[in-house]
Write a protein that holds these residues in place. Structure first.
Motif, short mmCIF file in Angstrom:
data_model
loop_
_atom_site.label_atom_id
_atom_site.label_comp_id
_atom_site.label_asym_id
_atom_site.label_seq_id
_atom_site.Cartn_x
_atom_site.Cartn_y
_atom_site.Cartn_z
N UNK A 159 0.84 -1.20 0.00
CA UNK A 159 0.00 0.00 0.00
C UNK A 159 0.88 1.26 0.00
N UNK A 160 1.96 1.23 0.74
CA UNK A 160 2.88 2.36 0.76
C UNK A 160 3.55 2.54 -0.60
N UNK A 161 3.95 1.43 -1.22
CA UNK A 161 4.54 1.51 -2.57
C UNK A 161 3.55 2.11 -3.56
N UNK A 177 1.57 6.80 -6.83
CA UNK A 177 0.53 7.82 -7.00
C UNK A 177 1.12 9.22 -6.85
N UNK A 178 1.96 9.40 -5.87
CA UNK A 178 2.62 10.71 -5.67
C UNK A 178 3.41 11.10 -6.90
N UNK A 192 -2.95 9.36 -3.10
CA UNK A 192 -1.81 8.96 -2.26
C UNK A 192 -2.13 9.20 -0.79
N UNK A 193 -2.76 10.34 -0.50
CA UNK A 193 -3.14 10.66 0.88
C UNK A 193 -4.00 9.54 1.46
N UNK A 197 4.13 8.67 8.53
CA UNK A 197 3.83 10.09 8.87
C UNK A 197 4.45 11.01 7.83
N UNK A 198 5.70 10.74 7.50
CA UNK A 198 6.41 11.55 6.52
C UNK A 198 5.72 11.49 5.15
N UNK A 199 5.39 10.28 4.71
CA UNK A 199 4.72 10.13 3.42
C UNK A 199 3.39 10.87 3.37
N UNK A 200 2.61 10.73 4.43
CA UNK A 200 1.33 11.43 4.50
C UNK A 200 1.56 12.94 4.51
N UNK A 201 2.56 13.39 5.23
CA UNK A 201 2.87 14.83 5.27
C UNK A 201 3.21 15.35 3.88
N UNK A 202 3.97 14.57 3.09
CA UNK A 202 4.32 15.03 1.75
C UNK A 202 3.08 15.12 0.86
N UNK A 203 2.18 14.16 1.00
CA UNK A 203 0.96 14.21 0.17
C UNK A 203 0.07 15.38 0.57
N UNK A 204 0.02 15.68 1.85
CA UNK A 204 -0.77 16.81 2.32
C UNK A 204 -0.14 18.14 1.90
#
Length: 178
Positions: free
Chosen positions: A84-86, A91-92, A100-101, A126-133
């Protein structure tokens, strides 16, 4: 397999893509399309496609692996969550930040439940979600998550670790756009 990883590590991505594709094909033929080794080879191939800028192909392949892993291993298995992370990364890369979010939110919630709030992989979510946001100009929540990742990594791996530095850099970018 070692040749494929070596080619990838040396930046010979076209060669790595071909090697991972052959590995996935051979594994599917010999072990079956849903064997864990086949899924691992497909994941490596998809990651290489993404690195080559072929993110739409990577998205499709990551989604296929995710669906099978979710069915075989369950939604909270580490391999499923990594899939799911990949998918979120692919998506990003295509600018599908809202999609992606959604994926990163599932990854984060699952990793918090299964690994705890301070585990390296939870902080990576957390970092990945922060980048998408941040990419969607949702700076308040992005800043909170980037701070959580940076503070968590500072405490667990130290402020000089590349993950801590990346999180602090993201945090600075977020604050510069507020």
């Amino acid at each position: 397999m070692a040749l494929a990883f070596a080619a990838y590590a040396q930046g010979r991505l076209t060669e790595a893509e071909e090697l991972f594709r052959v590995l996935a094909f051979d594994s599917a033929r010999e072990l079956g399309a849903e064997h864990l080794n086949t899924l691992a080879h497909l994941t490596n191939h998809a990651n290489t496609l993404n690195a080559l800028g072929r993110s739409a192909e990577a998205e499709t392949q990551h989604l296929q692996v995710l669906v099978v892993r979710e069915r075989l291993l369950g939604a909270e298995h580490a391999f499923t969550i990594q899939s799911r992370s990949n998918l979120a990364v692919a998506l990003m890369a295509q600018g599908k930040f809202a999609d992606a979010e959604k994926q990163y939110r599932v990854v984060l919630a699952t990793r918090e439940r299964t690994l705890g709030t301070t585990h390296f992989d939870t902080l990576l979510a957390c970092y990945g979600l922060a980048t998408s946001l941040q990419a969607q100009s949702k700076t308040d929540e992005a800043g909170k998550l980037a701070t959580r990742a940076a503070d968590g990594w500072d405490a667990t791996v130290g402020p000089a670790h590349s993950a801590s530095v990346r999180a602090r850099t993201l945090l600075a970018r977020i604050h510069s756009t507020e």
